[in-house]
Design a protein around this motif. Sequence first.
Motif, short mmCIF file in Angstrom:
data_model
loop_
_atom_site.label_atom_id
_atom_site.label_comp_id
_atom_site.label_asym_id
_atom_site.label_seq_id
_atom_site.Cartn_x
_atom_site.Cartn_y
_atom_site.Cartn_z
N PHE A 1 -22.85 -4.02 16.46
CA PHE A 1 -21.74 -3.60 16.20
C PHE A 1 -21.47 -1.90 16.63
O PHE A 1 -22.74 -1.17 16.80
CB PHE A 1 -21.10 -3.65 14.88
N ASP A 2 -20.36 -1.66 17.01
CA ASP A 2 -19.91 -0.06 17.41
C ASP A 2 -19.09 0.37 16.25
O ASP A 2 -18.08 0.12 16.38
CB ASP A 2 -19.42 -0.18 18.81
N PRO A 3 -19.64 1.31 15.56
CA PRO A 3 -18.91 1.84 14.42
C PRO A 3 -17.77 2.93 14.81
O PRO A 3 -16.94 2.67 13.95
CB PRO A 3 -19.86 2.73 13.58
N ASP A 4 -17.97 3.51 16.01
CA ASP A 4 -16.79 4.46 16.31
C ASP A 4 -17.02 4.80 17.77
O ASP A 4 -18.27 4.86 18.07
CB ASP A 4 -16.90 5.55 15.37
N PRO A 5 -16.16 5.04 18.57
CA PRO A 5 -16.18 5.15 19.78
C PRO A 5 -16.93 6.50 19.88
O PRO A 5 -17.60 6.81 20.91
CB PRO A 5 -14.82 5.45 20.47
N SER A 6 -17.10 7.46 19.00
CA SER A 6 -17.65 8.84 19.25
C SER A 6 -18.94 8.76 18.57
O SER A 6 -19.90 9.70 18.90
CB SER A 6 -16.77 9.99 18.44
N TRP A 7 -19.47 7.52 18.01
CA TRP A 7 -20.73 7.59 17.45
C TRP A 7 -21.65 7.20 18.67
O TRP A 7 -21.27 6.69 19.60
CB TRP A 7 -20.71 6.22 16.57
N PHE B 1 -11.49 -3.51 2.74
CA PHE B 1 -12.58 -2.64 3.38
C PHE B 1 -11.84 -1.76 4.52
O PHE B 1 -10.87 -2.03 4.86
CB PHE B 1 -13.53 -3.52 4.03
N THR B 2 -12.24 -0.56 4.56
CA THR B 2 -11.67 0.56 5.27
C THR B 2 -12.44 0.34 6.79
O THR B 2 -13.23 -0.28 6.75
CB THR B 2 -11.90 2.19 4.81
N SER B 3 -11.71 0.86 7.89
CA SER B 3 -12.26 0.98 9.11
C SER B 3 -13.42 2.24 9.26
O SER B 3 -12.77 3.24 8.74
CB SER B 3 -11.15 0.87 10.07
N ALA B 4 -14.37 2.02 9.99
CA ALA B 4 -15.33 3.09 10.13
C ALA B 4 -14.78 3.96 11.04
O ALA B 4 -14.22 3.66 12.21
CB ALA B 4 -16.68 2.52 10.54
N SER B 5 -14.95 5.46 10.90
CA SER B 5 -14.66 6.30 11.66
C SER B 5 -15.30 7.43 11.12
O SER B 5 -15.37 7.72 9.89
CB SER B 5 -12.98 6.76 11.62
N LEU B 6 -15.61 8.36 12.27
CA LEU B 6 -16.70 9.30 11.89
C LEU B 6 -15.59 10.72 11.30
O LEU B 6 -14.35 10.63 11.54
CB LEU B 6 -17.11 10.20 13.25
#
Length: 136
Positions: A90-96, A125-130
Amino acid sequence: MDTTPRSQHSTGTLEVKRATGLWRIASAGSTEYYLDLDDHRVVRARGSGSGRFPFDNQWTSLIDVICNDIDTGIPEPDVIRIGGRPRYRFDPDPSWPDVEWRLQRIVTVIERITGADAAAIRARFTSASLPGPLAS
């Protein structure tokens, strides 16, 4: 008391690319995975006594799933089977900077969650974001 949502549909095999809806993937451990195949998301719902990982209990963008057959060792892309060990990328966030992955214990239950239970899980559940869970 068990508060796990009960489904209207369980199966022995889930074809991830063809299925739709919300699915609960459980194993002998207390940690469960939920796949929202309408939005191509996955969440690792960390259970009691399980190790902590970044992005636990947060929706992340599902890249792919490969399920390893325990008997043969043969990996099956885009399929989850009872008795197999899926690996979720999975890709937790485009900036990760990196793609993350988790390997689940041997699957014991695959069930579709529908109706009000599905809405509650999606909202739980919340969405992952940095900066996310690694921020100090």
